[in-house]
Design an enzyme around this catalytic site. Structure first.
Site, mmCIF file in Angstrom:
data_model
loop_
_atom_site.group_PDB
_atom_site.id
_atom_site.type_symbol
_atom_site.label_atom_id
_atom_site.label_comp_id
_atom_site.label_asym_id
_atom_site.label_seq_id
_atom_site.Cartn_x
_atom_site.Cartn_y
_atom_site.Cartn_z
ATOM 1 N N ASP A 282 -12.954 -5.505 -10.688
ATOM 2 C CA ASP A 282 -12.515 -6.592 -9.803
ATOM 3 C C ASP A 282 -13.312 -7.813 -10.281
ATOM 4 O O ASP A 282 -13.778 -7.833 -11.444
ATOM 5 C CB ASP A 282 -12.788 -6.239 -8.318
ATOM 6 C CG ASP A 282 -12.140 -7.217 -7.345
ATOM 7 O OD1 ASP A 282 -10.911 -7.226 -7.243
ATOM 8 O OD2 ASP A 282 -12.860 -8.008 -6.698
ATOM 9 N N LYS B 171 -13.053 0.458 -1.821
ATOM 10 C CA LYS B 171 -13.530 -0.722 -2.555
ATOM 11 C C LYS B 171 -15.049 -0.636 -2.621
ATOM 12 O O LYS B 171 -15.672 -0.028 -1.748
ATOM 13 C CB LYS B 171 -13.112 -1.999 -1.812
ATOM 14 C CG LYS B 171 -13.126 -3.242 -2.672
ATOM 15 C CD LYS B 171 -11.855 -3.407 -3.478
ATOM 16 C CE LYS B 171 -11.970 -4.543 -4.462
ATOM 17 N NZ LYS B 171 -10.727 -4.795 -5.190
#
Ligand code: NDP
Length: 455
Positions: free
Chosen positions: A177, A137
């Protein structure tokens, strides 16, 4: 103190306490990360103690330590010619079963702790998809709100200038995201291509014209509803006439709403960082189109109320509204213990996490104690990364599949994730999807790590 070699497995309680104590000491102040690990540890420790090879292989201890964290400065010039400085990160958490894969988040709340929690969850989620994807991430504390297109472009170019040294189509493949949608992915990809002179699938969520997959934009929201459909059908029910409360009004919330409406449910709320809208008769496709345009312009939901006359409740979340099903699709820790008590008292029967970790640990406990149908994010919102995985496949094959084919594959993957959760989470009269998802996600990664030996 480093983790010690233990010959005999301790009791479940001792192991958990000792493990969490050491994790907290080694990662001070990273509260979101501690929370994400604790949730996994709760389900996985009993399983590890029943299967001591994972205990002696120190799999859990190794899993919570990222392979590496890349942290860097991102400098860019705003429209006034002033220099701005942001923090940039990429957490490459675990590549035991495939290259690092996970989105980029641009939001002022981004910190190392938030990205570690997201990267850690991503390991299990990606494992559940059945695809060969590791966990990672990244992101920045950059706030795209109120920035011009050119400012966002300059920021993305600067961010990618550093990130490009660490990613690759077989190494690490970021995606979007919060705050990173089609526009940002395009700026990022354009810069990668320019720096490397290569047209490869190094990012997913790309535009259809330049290597994107059909259904990727819709995949997280659609996948969430397909997962819920599997849960309902497991107990002989469907969506017909069910009232649904949704938080968020971004990518996940919009496409979850669209699919729910298509399948006969009624979506009665959406929210954003300014408040929520309540539409008791259910949102229409005209409403959704308006929300989508509003969010592209990064405006608040008060505008919805001005246009359609429906109630807008500023500064509040929708969890006190009576409904059958709830879909938190905004951000982490948005359902607190008090919210959970209210929801249970209001007769909510199921909660399905579109967002990552939107439910606090205390709220999750209340849902499970009351035997609600509870779909944790790592299973319920895995549709997005699954289609990202299929985008990578299409890029490697230099092919593009049609919409029906990709949608069908998404349905199959969500059904498979549901099956895995039931396999490891079925209890006497109830499926504990949290336990099922954690154990099913863990096994594949743990087996690969054992096979590689000590590293
Ligand atoms: P978007 O940026 O498209 O939308 C986020 C939404 O949440 C917006 O409505 C935003 O409000 C709201 N929001 C963000 N932060 C807060 C906050 N602190 N309080 C209240 N509302 C907030 O993001 P996505 O829809 O892509 O992502 C939503 C969630 O889903 C995240 O947790 C993400 O990690 C998760 N997720 C997303 C995937 C994807 O494919 N996009 C895949 C898997 C999980 P506002 O409009 O006012 O900013």
């Amino acid at each position: 103190m480093p983790y010690q070699l233990r010959n005999l497995p301790p009791s479940e309680k001792d192991y958990k306490q000792e493990f969490m104590k050491e994790l907290t000491l080694k990662n001070p102040g990273e509260t979101e990360f501690h929370q994400a690990v604790e949730e996994v540890v709760d389900s996985v420790i009993p399983f590890i103690l029943e299967n001591p090879k994972y205990y002696h292989g120190k799999i859990l201890e190794r899993l919570v330590e990222p392979d590496r964290i890349i942290s860097f400065r991102v400098c860019w010039e705003d429209d006034k010619g002033e220099i701005q400085v942001n923090k940039g990160f990429r957490v490459q958490f675990n590549n035991a079963i495939g290259p690092y894969k996970g989105g980029l988040r641009f939001h002022p709340s981004v910190s190392q702790s938030v990205l570690k929690f997201l990267g850690f969850e991503q390991i299990f989620k990606n494992s559940l998809t059945t695809l060969p994807l590791g966990g990672g991430k990244g992101g920045s504390d950059f706030d795209p709100k109120g920035k011009s297109n050119r400012e966002i472009m300059r920021f993305c170019q600067s961010y990618m200038t550093e990130l490009s040294k660490h990613i690759g189509e077989n190494t690490d493949i970021p995606a979007g995201d919060i705050g990173v949608g089609a526009r940002e992915v395009s700026y990022l990809y354009g810069q990668y291509k320019r720096l490397n002179n290569k047209f490869v699938g190094v990012l997913t969520g790309k535009g259809i014209e330049y290597g994107g997959s059909k259904i990727r934009t819709e995949a997280t929201g659609y996948g969430l509803i397909y997962f819920c459909q599997n849960v309902l059908s497991h107990i002989g029910e469907d969506f017909n006439g069910k009232e649904c409360i949704i938080s968020g009004s971004g990518n996940v919330a919009q496409f979850a709403s669209k699919k729910l409406i298509e399948l006969g449910a009624k979506v009665i709320t959406l929210s954003d960082s300014t408040g929520f809208i309540h539409v008791p008769e259910g949102l229409s496709s005209e409403h959704l189109k308006f929300v989508s345009e509003l969010k592209l312009e990064r405006k608040g939901l008060a505008e919805f109320s001005k246009k359609f006359g429906h109630e807008f409740i500023p500064g509040k979340k929708p969890w006190h509204i009576k409904a059958d099903l709830a879909f938190p699709c905004a951000t982490q820790n948005e359902i607190t213990e008090d919210d959970a008590i209210t929801m249970v008292n209001n007769g909510v029967r199921g909660v399905f996490e579109g967002a990552n970790m939107p439910t606090t640990a205390q709220a999750t406990k209340i849902f499970l104690d009351n035997k609600l149908l509870f779909g944790p994010g790592k299973a319920a919102n895995a549709g997005g990364v699954a289609i990202s995985g299929l985008e990578m496949t299409q890029n490697s094959m230099r092919m593009s599949w049609n919409e029906q084919d990709v949608d069908e594959k998404l349905k199959q993957i969500m059904a498979e994730i549901h099956r895995s959760c039931v396999k490891y989470g079925e209890e006497k009269d109830f499926v504990n999807y949290v336990k099922g998802a954690n154990i099913a996600g863990f096994i594949k990664v743990a087996e690969a790590m054992l096979a590689y030996g000590v590293y």
